[in-house]
Write a protein that holds these residues in place. Structure first.
Motif, PDB file in Angstrom:
ATOM      1  N   THR A  51       0.619  -1.068  -0.103  1.00 59.21           N
ATOM      2  CA  THR A  51      -0.014  -0.154  -0.011  1.00 59.21           C
ATOM      3  C   THR A  51       0.866   1.365   0.033  1.00 59.21           C
ATOM      4  OG1 THR A  51       0.015   0.030   2.343  1.00 59.21           O
ATOM      5  CG2 THR A  51      -1.793  -1.155   1.148  1.00 59.21           C
ATOM      6  N   THR A  52       0.220   2.320   0.394  1.00 51.42           N
ATOM      7  CA  THR A  52       1.105   3.644   0.365  1.00 51.42           C
ATOM      8  C   THR A  52       1.899   4.146   1.420  1.00 51.42           C
ATOM      9  OG1 THR A  52      -0.822   4.719   1.147  1.00 51.42           O
ATOM     10  CG2 THR A  52      -0.976   4.572  -1.388  1.00 51.42           C
ATOM     11  N   VAL A  53       1.969   3.255   2.186  1.00 51.80           N
ATOM     12  CA  VAL A  53       2.898   3.739   3.332  1.00 51.80           C
ATOM     13  C   VAL A  53       4.357   3.007   3.670  1.00 51.80           C
ATOM     14  CG1 VAL A  53       2.839   4.186   6.070  1.00 51.80           C
ATOM     15  CG2 VAL A  53       0.591   4.456   4.611  1.00 51.80           C
ATOM     16  N   GLU A  54       5.098   3.531   3.507  1.00 47.35           N
ATOM     17  CA  GLU A  54       6.463   3.187   3.543  1.00 47.35           C
ATOM     18  C   GLU A  54       7.553   3.522   4.694  1.00 47.35           C
ATOM     19  OE1 GLU A  54      10.679   2.835   0.782  1.00 47.35           O
ATOM     20  OE2 GLU A  54       8.464   3.267  -0.328  1.00 47.35           O
ATOM     21  N   ALA A  55       8.243   2.328   5.184  1.00 48.85           N
ATOM     22  CA  ALA A  55       9.118   2.874   6.295  1.00 48.85           C
ATOM     23  C   ALA A  55      10.035   3.834   5.845  1.00 48.85           C
ATOM     24  CB  ALA A  55       9.474   1.635   6.899  1.00 48.85           C
ATOM     25  N   SER A  56      10.348   4.758   6.628  1.00 46.32           N
ATOM     26  CA  SER A  56      11.473   5.795   6.415  1.00 46.32           C
ATOM     27  C   SER A  56      12.813   5.267   6.829  1.00 46.32           C
ATOM     28  CB  SER A  56      11.147   7.132   7.070  1.00 46.32           C
ATOM     29  OG  SER A  56      11.133   6.952   8.346  1.00 46.32           O
ATOM     30  N   GLY A  57      12.809   4.447   7.779  1.00 43.79           N
ATOM     31  CA  GLY A  57      14.114   3.707   8.272  1.00 43.79           C
ATOM     32  C   GLY A  57      14.510   4.682   9.607  1.00 43.79           C
ATOM     33  N   ASP A  58      13.582   5.922   9.819  1.00 44.02           N
ATOM     34  CA  ASP A  58      13.953   6.646  11.193  1.00 44.02           C
ATOM     35  C   ASP A  58      13.228   6.089  12.188  1.00 44.02           C
ATOM     36  OD1 ASP A  58      15.717   7.981   9.475  1.00 44.02           O
ATOM     37  OD2 ASP A  58      14.286   9.188   8.884  1.00 44.02           O
ATOM     38  N   GLU A  59      12.235   5.179  12.104  1.00 41.86           N
ATOM     39  CA  GLU A  59      11.404   4.821  13.243  1.00 41.86           C
ATOM     40  C   GLU A  59      12.036   4.293  14.416  1.00 41.86           C
ATOM     41  OE1 GLU A  59       9.074   4.881   9.581  1.00 41.86           O
ATOM     42  OE2 GLU A  59      10.942   3.986  10.158  1.00 41.86           O
ATOM     43  N   ASP A  60      11.700   4.767  15.715  1.00 41.97           N
ATOM     44  CA  ASP A  60      12.535   3.962  16.923  1.00 41.97           C
ATOM     45  C   ASP A  60      12.015   2.512  17.008  1.00 41.97           C
ATOM     46  OD1 ASP A  60      13.917   6.516  17.450  1.00 41.97           O
ATOM     47  OD2 ASP A  60      11.777   7.332  18.368  1.00 41.97           O
ATOM     48  N   VAL A  61      10.660   2.327  16.515  1.00 42.26           N
ATOM     49  CA  VAL A  61      10.265   1.157  16.908  1.00 42.26           C
ATOM     50  C   VAL A  61       9.735   0.429  15.600  1.00 42.26           C
ATOM     51  CG1 VAL A  61       8.429  -0.072  17.954  1.00 42.26           C
ATOM     52  CG2 VAL A  61       9.811   1.517  19.248  1.00 42.26           C
ATOM     53  N   VAL A  62       9.844  -0.778  15.373  1.00 40.21           N
ATOM     54  CA  VAL A  62       9.132  -1.388  14.401  1.00 40.21           C
ATOM     55  C   VAL A  62       8.508  -2.691  14.974  1.00 40.21           C
ATOM     56  CG1 VAL A  62       9.510  -3.067  12.154  1.00 40.21           C
ATOM     57  CG2 VAL A  62      11.023  -0.884  12.596  1.00 40.21           C
ATOM     58  N   LEU A  63       7.018  -2.715  14.811  1.00 40.78           N
ATOM     59  CA  LEU A  63       6.315  -3.864  15.311  1.00 40.78           C
ATOM     60  C   LEU A  63       5.894  -4.761  14.032  1.00 40.78           C
ATOM     61  CD1 LEU A  63       3.923  -1.715  17.483  1.00 40.78           C
ATOM     62  CD2 LEU A  63       5.769  -2.983  18.283  1.00 40.78           C
ATOM     63  N   ASP A  64       6.206  -6.179  14.320  1.00 36.87           N
ATOM     64  CA  ASP A  64       5.456  -7.236  13.600  1.00 36.87           C
ATOM     65  C   ASP A  64       4.122  -7.664  14.071  1.00 36.87           C
ATOM     66  OD1 ASP A  64       7.758  -7.240  11.988  1.00 36.87           O
ATOM     67  OD2 ASP A  64       8.785  -8.776  13.311  1.00 36.87           O
ATOM     68  N   PHE A  65       3.305  -7.551  13.038  1.00 33.15           N
ATOM     69  CA  PHE A  65       1.907  -7.717  13.551  1.00 33.15           C
ATOM     70  C   PHE A  65       1.156  -8.921  12.886  1.00 33.15           C
ATOM     71  CE2 PHE A  65      -2.495  -5.136  13.440  1.00 33.15           C
ATOM     72  CZ  PHE A  65      -3.049  -5.958  14.286  1.00 33.15           C
ATOM     73  N   TRP A  66       0.390  -9.849  13.197  1.00 31.50           N
ATOM     74  CA  TRP A  66      -0.291 -10.964  12.483  1.00 31.50           C
ATOM     75  C   TRP A  66      -1.907 -10.541  12.704  1.00 31.50           C
ATOM     76  CZ3 TRP A  66       2.151 -16.408  13.716  1.00 31.50           C
ATOM     77  CH2 TRP A  66       3.412 -16.367  13.302  1.00 31.50           C
ATOM     78  N   ILE A  67      -2.443 -10.751  11.565  1.00 35.54           N
ATOM     79  CA  ILE A  67      -3.927 -10.546  11.480  1.00 35.54           C
ATOM     80  C   ILE A  67      -4.602 -11.610  10.731  1.00 35.54           C
ATOM     81  CG2 ILE A  67      -5.569  -9.082  10.849  1.00 35.54           C
ATOM     82  CD1 ILE A  67      -3.569  -6.857  10.322  1.00 35.54           C
ATOM     83  N   HIS A  68      -5.583 -12.085  11.578  1.00 37.34           N
ATOM     84  CA  HIS A  68      -6.549 -13.064  10.975  1.00 37.34           C
ATOM     85  C   HIS A  68      -7.397 -12.718   9.995  1.00 37.34           C
ATOM     86  CE1 HIS A  68     -10.366 -15.236  11.416  1.00 37.34           C
ATOM     87  NE2 HIS A  68      -9.678 -16.505  11.443  1.00 37.34           N
ATOM     88  N   GLN A  69      -7.965 -13.170   8.809  1.00 35.97           N
ATOM     89  CA  GLN A  69      -8.943 -12.711   8.258  1.00 35.97           C
ATOM     90  C   GLN A  69      -9.632 -13.794   7.429  1.00 35.97           C
ATOM     91  OE1 GLN A  69      -9.081 -11.706   4.276  1.00 35.97           O
ATOM     92  NE2 GLN A  69      -8.075 -13.592   3.966  1.00 35.97           N
ATOM     93  N   THR A  70     -10.789 -13.418   6.973  1.00 34.36           N
ATOM     94  CA  THR A  70     -11.697 -14.322   6.267  1.00 34.36           C
ATOM     95  C   THR A  70     -12.334 -13.652   5.031  1.00 34.36           C
ATOM     96  OG1 THR A  70     -13.621 -13.437   7.505  1.00 34.36           O
ATOM     97  CG2 THR A  70     -12.666 -15.396   8.568  1.00 34.36           C
TER      98      THR A  70
END
Length: 450
Positions: A51-70
């Protein structure tokens, strides 16, 4: 601008129930349909989208997130919400994986596989009744330090109930679920049967039986319980309120004693009532997939998804409250989010949870899935839930919802109840089957004794 990328996976792995080798229950977030059949242990990538939101590399925190979908609409809603989070938080970036529900136990299996590999994400979706299992095993962590009382009060009570274990809050959800008594308006009108218009008018067990008999003939059954979903979580989700309504239970309130609860006279009576429905021939153990939608059953105890399928089928349908014996009780529970013990950033992970379950998120997910929202304000701001027939679902979620038991033995307990329910449907000796299941759960409970 940051770009958020996600990958969609279809996972069909060997099911090792949460912290229990004795369970074969599937874990559908909506109490849903699935037989728990399993295939290979391979992970198959089925597609990826950016999608349209790309990491800049300047973030202090990066979170991995798992989502369930149907479904695709649900996936798009998640993407929009995570894009919004990334745009609003310059110091946090979320990488997410959307895991497709294969109708069996794929999502739960993916969690177990990650446990073995030691690579759980920071935040993951969990099925509500399994929160206690994950919490007791130390897979997820309490979030009370990051969720204040004002925030908690924004959620319907049942969401907090299902997310609480040992007096600590572990999960929050954006959507709830319920089971309503759907009806074919044309068939009820032909039979001269008046539907219930409110919780106060909800049919009793006797009324359900009497009306189902009247509505049963050579062309149709009076009632559909969606037994085609299989002997799994659906039977517990749909059927447990019969026991609760009659003053019975599945297990003690603290989740440690099953003897005297699953085999209590009240619970046994509720299962005998189920048995009588099948003995009277008003419901079948093997309905067609679209029995209600095709007009071959006049009534149906089904989840929110039945409203969608009935509408799509062009059925002239309505919705009534869940039937009761002594107390009006309805099912609840759905997928929620939890912070894993793998994370190094629990505070930021909790911020993501709040974002994914706030009013905007609850409305967006409800519109995408048809599930009722878990935020009280979302109900007030969605017109359809303030009008018939959808207002019935709202009333149940707010006033009569009852979460499934909070116990680390839940994966075995739910199998025990589902098999007892199925035995009743088959006309077996209910008391004998339940006693066997009580012993099974007692063995499992010993594993958690200090």
């Amino acid at each position: 601008m940051k770009r958020f990328g996600y990958v969609v996976f279809g996972l069909i792995l060997l099911f090792m129930a949460a912290c229990s080798s004795d369970s074969t229950a599937n874990s559908e977030g909506d109490g849903g349909a699935g037989s728990g059949e399993n295939a290979s242990s391979d992970t198959v990538e089925t597609g990826s989208v950016e999608t349209t939101v790309e990491a800049s590399g300047d973030e202090d925190v990066v979170l991995d997130f798992w989502i369930h979908q149907t479904g695709e609409d649900e996936t798009k809603a998640y993407i929009d919400l995570i894009d919004g989070f990334n745009e609003a938080h310059e110091d946090i970036h979320v990488n997410a994986e959307v895991i497709i529900d294969d109708g069996a136990s794929a999502y739960s299996d993916s969690i177990n596989a990650a446990l073995v590999a030691g690579n759980l994400p920071d935040v993951m979706a969990v099925d509500g009744p399994y929160v206690a299992s994950f919490a007791d095993a130390g897979v997820i962590q309490p979030i009370d330090d990051y969720i204040d009382e004002e925030t908690k009060n924004q959620y319907v009570d049942s969401i907090i109930q299902q997310g609480t274990y040992d007096d600590q809050l572990y999960s929050l959800g954006a959507m709830e679920a319920s089971v309503m008594l759907y009806y074919n308006k044309d068939l009820l009108e032909e039979a001269g049967i008046e539907p219930a218009e409110s919780l106060e008018e909800a049919w009793t067990w006797d009324e359900l039986m009497d009306h189902a008999k009247t509505l049963t003939n050579d062309d149709q059954y009076g009632l559909n319980l969606f037994m085609n979903y299989g002997v799994g979580e659906w039977l517990t989700f749909m059927g447990a309120p019969l026991a609760w309504s009659n003053g019975g239970g599945l297990i003690s309130e603290d989740g440690t004693e099953v003897d005297g609860y699953l085999n209590s006279p009240e619970t046994l009576e509720s299962l005998q009532y189920v048995k009588s429905l099948f003995e009277e021939g008003v419901v079948t153990e093997s309905p067609g997939e679209m029995q209600f939608e095709e007009g071959k059953a006049a009534l149906a105890l089904g989840g929110p998804w039945i409203a969608v399928s009935a509408e799509d089928a062009g059925l002239n349908w309505g919705m009534m409250p869940y039937p009761y014996k002594d107390e009006r009780v309805s099912p609840s529970g759905s997928m929620a989010y939890a912070v894993t013990n793998n994370t190094e950033h629990p505070e930021q992970a909790a911020e993501l949870m709040k974002w994914m379950t706030n009013e905007e998120a609850a409305i967006k997910i409800s519109e995408a899935t048809g599930m009722p929202p878990a935020q009280k304000s979302a109900f007030e701001n969605m017109d359809k839930f303030n009008e018939r027939p959808w207002s019935v679902m709202k009333e149940q979620v707010i006033e009569t919802a009852h979460a499934r038991p909070s116990t680390p033995a839940y994966p075995v307990l739910t199998v025990a109840f589902a098999q007892s329910f199925h035995a009743a449907a088959l006309g077996e000796d209910v008391e004998s089957v339940v006693e066997q299941q009580v012993q099974r759960v007692k063995r499992e409970l010993k594993r958690f004794e200090e």
